[in-house]
Motif scaffolding. Structure first.
Motif, PDB file in Angstrom:
ATOM      1  N   ASP A  49       0.865  -1.164   0.000  1.00 47.54           N
ATOM      2  CA  ASP A  49       0.000   0.000   0.000  1.00 47.54           C
ATOM      3  C   ASP A  49       0.906   1.219   0.000  1.00 47.54           C
ATOM      4  O   ASP A  49       1.533   1.551   1.010  1.00 47.54           O
ATOM      5  CB  ASP A  49      -0.903  -0.001   1.236  1.00 47.54           C
ATOM      6  CG  ASP A  49      -1.969   1.085   1.161  1.00 47.54           C
ATOM      7  OD1 ASP A  49      -1.654   2.177   0.641  1.00 47.54           O
ATOM      8  OD2 ASP A  49      -3.092   0.830   1.617  1.00 47.54           O
ATOM      9  N   ARG A  95       6.139  10.903   8.945  1.00 46.58           N
ATOM     10  CA  ARG A  95       6.212  11.433  10.320  1.00 46.58           C
ATOM     11  C   ARG A  95       7.667  11.520  10.815  1.00 46.58           C
ATOM     12  O   ARG A  95       8.089  12.576  11.302  1.00 46.58           O
ATOM     13  CB  ARG A  95       5.364  10.581  11.253  1.00 46.58           C
ATOM     14  CG  ARG A  95       3.874  10.693  10.981  1.00 46.58           C
ATOM     15  CD  ARG A  95       3.062   9.835  11.953  1.00 46.58           C
ATOM     16  NE  ARG A  95       1.639   9.954  11.690  1.00 46.58           N
ATOM     17  CZ  ARG A  95       0.873  10.931  12.166  1.00 46.58           C
ATOM     18  NH1 ARG A  95       1.389  11.873  12.923  1.00 46.58           N
ATOM     19  NH2 ARG A  95      -0.418  10.977  11.866  1.00 46.58           N
ATOM     20  N   PRO A  96       8.465  10.432  10.698  1.00 46.67           N
ATOM     21  CA  PRO A  96       9.869  10.568  11.135  1.00 46.67           C
ATOM     22  C   PRO A  96      10.631  11.612  10.336  1.00 46.67           C
ATOM     23  O   PRO A  96      11.463  12.342  10.882  1.00 46.67           O
ATOM     24  CB  PRO A  96      10.440   9.160  10.900  1.00 46.67           C
ATOM     25  CG  PRO A  96       9.260   8.252  10.905  1.00 46.67           C
ATOM     26  CD  PRO A  96       8.152   9.051  10.313  1.00 46.67           C
ATOM     27  N   GLU A 133       3.040   7.326   4.359  1.00 43.77           N
ATOM     28  CA  GLU A 133       2.591   7.904   5.633  1.00 43.77           C
ATOM     29  C   GLU A 133       3.505   7.486   6.773  1.00 43.77           C
ATOM     30  O   GLU A 133       3.819   8.283   7.663  1.00 43.77           O
ATOM     31  CB  GLU A 133       1.149   7.459   5.920  1.00 43.77           C
ATOM     32  CG  GLU A 133       0.590   8.082   7.205  1.00 43.77           C
ATOM     33  CD  GLU A 133      -0.849   7.671   7.463  1.00 43.77           C
ATOM     34  OE1 GLU A 133      -1.374   8.030   8.521  1.00 43.77           O
ATOM     35  OE2 GLU A 133      -1.415   6.971   6.585  1.00 43.77           O
ATOM     36  N   SER A 134       3.957   6.201   6.762  1.00 48.16           N
ATOM     37  CA  SER A 134       4.827   5.741   7.843  1.00 48.16           C
ATOM     38  C   SER A 134       6.188   6.418   7.787  1.00 48.16           C
ATOM     39  O   SER A 134       6.865   6.540   8.813  1.00 48.16           O
ATOM     40  CB  SER A 134       5.010   4.220   7.749  1.00 48.16           C
ATOM     41  OG  SER A 134       5.688   3.865   6.545  1.00 48.16           O
ATOM     42  N   MET A 135       6.586   6.876   6.597  1.00 51.02           N
ATOM     43  CA  MET A 135       7.879   7.545   6.468  1.00 51.02           C
ATOM     44  C   MET A 135       7.780   9.040   6.700  1.00 51.02           C
ATOM     45  O   MET A 135       8.762   9.694   7.061  1.00 51.02           O
ATOM     46  CB  MET A 135       8.457   7.296   5.064  1.00 51.02           C
ATOM     47  CG  MET A 135       8.772   5.835   4.768  1.00 51.02           C
ATOM     48  SD  MET A 135       9.264   5.603   3.036  1.00 51.02           S
ATOM     49  CE  MET A 135      10.674   6.699   2.942  1.00 51.02           C
ATOM     50  N   GLU A 144       0.237   3.937   2.538  1.00 49.93           N
ATOM     51  CA  GLU A 144       0.581   3.553   3.908  1.00 49.93           C
ATOM     52  C   GLU A 144       2.081   3.670   4.142  1.00 49.93           C
ATOM     53  O   GLU A 144       2.538   4.134   5.207  1.00 49.93           O
ATOM     54  CB  GLU A 144       0.125   2.114   4.162  1.00 49.93           C
ATOM     55  CG  GLU A 144       0.389   1.636   5.588  1.00 49.93           C
ATOM     56  CD  GLU A 144      -0.104   0.216   5.804  1.00 49.93           C
ATOM     57  OE1 GLU A 144       0.225  -0.352   6.868  1.00 49.93           O
ATOM     58  OE2 GLU A 144      -0.801  -0.320   4.923  1.00 49.93           O
ATOM     59  N   VAL A 145       2.869   3.237   3.136  1.00 53.79           N
ATOM     60  CA  VAL A 145       4.330   3.326   3.273  1.00 53.79           C
ATOM     61  C   VAL A 145       4.765   4.783   3.387  1.00 53.79           C
ATOM     62  O   VAL A 145       5.596   5.156   4.220  1.00 53.79           O
ATOM     63  CB  VAL A 145       5.021   2.646   2.079  1.00 53.79           C
ATOM     64  CG1 VAL A 145       6.530   2.890   2.124  1.00 53.79           C
ATOM     65  CG2 VAL A 145       4.730   1.148   2.073  1.00 53.79           C
TER      66      VAL A 145
END
Length: 233
Positions: free
Chosen positions: A34, A44-45, A40-42, A37-38
């Motif tokens: 997805d 924030r950091p 989005e997970s990257m 999703e990938v």
């Protein structure tokens, strides 16, 4: 004749190959991942790191400006003066400590002369049968310059290597004693003219020490006493 006949005369039924349609990837997915999703997970950091860097840059600018404002010429001059004073004190303390530390001293000699070494160590510990022909030695070894030089070298090497409690003596026998003694005892060595000597004084029996006659008194003074006298001046 119909073109559908095979080589054996049997009619072959024509067939159609239905190509299956390639499945279209689901929207927003690639290789089973997805994408949203990938990302989005990257995100924030990455955002946190960017904000931290921005805050650090701003803080550095503020600190640099504040330090520059506080460090007027008088303050800088005072800092330089205090740093120079501290450096001078540190160097003086280090030099003073060096003066207090005892200098490395050479270990005291165990034997005071080559004659004492020959009498006290070599003769008791290096026994060879001397017949005056195939194996030579001179009881008055001190009359032969080369012999004195080689025996003195053996003594000095022994004094040095005795400090090594593990392999020192093994090295001395292997690299020094066996080398010099094989030459000294050889018919072609410095004692070649000694022969058997008067009353066979230059020979011995198996197991006996090498022949020995004491040198004239004062020929080999004790170097330890000379060193001690120099120190006491």
């Amino acid at each position: 004749m119909s073109d559908n006949w095979g080589d054996d005369g049997i009619e072959a039924e024509p067939f159609d190959v239905d190509d299956e349609p390639t499945a279209e990837p689901e929207p927003g997915r690639m290789f089973g991942l997805d994408v949203a999703e990938v990302v989005e997970s990257m995100a924030r950091p990455a955002l946190a790191r960017a904000l931290q860097k921005a805050v650090r840059d701003i803080a550095n600018e503020v600190v640099d400006a504040e330090v520059a404002e506080q460090l007027d010429p008088s303050v800088v001059e005072e800092l330089q003066l205090q740093a120079a004073t501290a450096a001078r004190r540190s160097v003086a303390a280090a030099l003073d400590q060096l003066d207090k530390e005892p200098a490395d001293e050479e270990p005291e000699l165990y034997f005071g002369s080559v004659d004492e070494f020959v009498r006290g160590y070599l003769l008791p510990n290096y026994r060879r049968r001397v017949d005056g022909h195939r194996v030579l030695w001179a009881a008055e070894w001190w009359k032969y310059a080369e012999a004195v030089a080689r025996l003195d070298a053996l003594w000095r090497a022994w004094e040095h290597l005795r400090q090594d409690a593990q392999t020192g003596m093994s090295v001395w026998f292997r690299d020094h004693a066996e080398h010099h003694m094989s030459i000294l005892l050889s018919p072609e060595g410095p004692f070649a003219s000694a022969g058997e000597g008067k009353n066979r004084e230059n020979t011995n029996e198996k197991g006996e020490p090498l022949p020995y006659i004491a040198p004239p008194e004062g020929l080999f003074p004790d170097v330890r006493e000379a060193a001690q006298a120099t120190t006491n001046r």
